[in-house]
Design an enzyme around this catalytic site. Sequence first.
Site, PDB file in Angstrom:
ATOM      1  CB  CYS A  34      -6.990  37.508   9.790  1.00  0.00           C
ATOM      2  SG  CYS A  34      -5.628  37.612   8.440  1.00  0.00           S
ATOM      3  CG  ASP A 451     -43.498  29.894  31.989  1.00  0.00           C
ATOM      4  OD1 ASP A 451     -44.205  30.516  31.071  1.00  0.00           O
ATOM      5  OD2 ASP A 451     -43.148  28.886  31.861  1.00  0.00           O
TER       6      ASP A 451
END
Length: 501
Positions: A34, A451
């Site tokens: 599971c 940037d």
Amino acid sequence: MHTDRERCLRAVRSKDARFDGWFFTAVLTTGIYCRPSCPVVPPKPQNMVFHPSAAACQQAGFRACKRCRPDTSPGSPEWNQRADLVARAMRLIADGVVDREGVPGLATRLGYSTRQIERQLLAELGAGPLALARAQRAQTARLLIETTALPMAEIAFAAGFASVRAFNDTVREVYALAPTALRARRTPRQPTAPATSPTGTSPAGTPTALSLRLPFRAPLNPDNLFGHLAATAVPGVEEWRDGAYRRTLRLPYGHGIVALTPQPDHIACRLTLSDVRDLPVAITRCRRLLDLDADPVAVDDQLRTDPVLAPLVDKAPGRRVPRTVDEAEFAVRAVLGQQVSTAAARTHAARLVTAHGDPVDDPEGGLTHLFPAAGALAALDPASLAMPRTRRTTFTTLVGHLADGTLRLGVDSDWQETRARLLQLPGFGPWTVDVIAMRALGDPDAFLPTDLGIRRAARDLGLPATPAALTARAAAWRPWRAYAVQYLWATDSHPINFLPV
């Protein structure tokens, strides 16, 4: 993580979905495995053992739980935050390399012997490359069984099995049901695609259409993720329509068109494929594009330790890094975007698409081409490029190296080595290299201190203004600086930061 028994037990007892895909719980008394968040009552601790992969569970003789469907868990975030041999091998296996080229092909791409790869995968994942690829084929088969009307023989072919017998045996072993019984259990609400021919198209030539759900670990903030993709979309290749990001896909066996729509607990995915054998690769690339296997809790917890970033994270947690479905395409687009506006970069790219892209037929009419392959771009006349001479040189050098194979960009790329090779090309500075590392190579620690948007955000937040000082300050954000970039960009009013309406 599967070796930390106490931590695994706590996750299972609390049914913590954040750990789905990190490890799997195998129950000795029932013979099933599971996901940690399985809704059934947890078994006694002495009856639980933990495995690092679904393939390891299957190899140990456990069957997938019919309730929680552990094979559909989000992928482990480990493979997208590391660049070592195991992580690169896992990304290639997910991209279908073992099914197409075998284990020797995987070894050739990675530059290691098959024995070394087998040994390292077994040590960390409890399964070798063939078992891991088999688990992926089983998951693809289940998806096709439950969501299409394809005949079983064609599903076996599409999922990558060598024979119908191998397909039947694998499905029975993994899911404890025959393929026909698995199809009979699907709910009436599950959509089905029409039956198709062995090439993946209907007798009339209509591509196969599939609808599925892409799971993710919560939280997920779709604003910058889909906003970035929509704002930078190249006409003909990408579009935003009716709340979905749509684009064309160049795939190993053909091409496809995908529509991705954010939902509260999943991403709705509509795929139209010219060859259904491309399904697992298309799913993997869409998950990678949207960074769906990330662990947002780990990322956000680390960034919250900085008092400047903490309010940004608390305001909109779960930001992802928008990535790409084609690393070479993104590198080309990064060069086209050097020192120009987003609109100008889209215009340059659209011209290349119209002139050199492969035409596709979009039933909805908005998309027209695949982005041009590197070979097609390498053959064009440089004089036809409407850009400065220096950038033209950068462009032609890049596509030439991509076309002749001297530069390879892919999920198997070594991040630092590829950075070094890119920096040797004319016109490639730190910004271009790091934006490729962040969005194409998938480096979660890529950073863009030069940037303009980052420097503006740093100034407004009181962070250091110079690239060197900002980089020093950002050391505290490692190894998640690419995610810090998303939070810093989000302080601006640029369209990339907002979900289109």
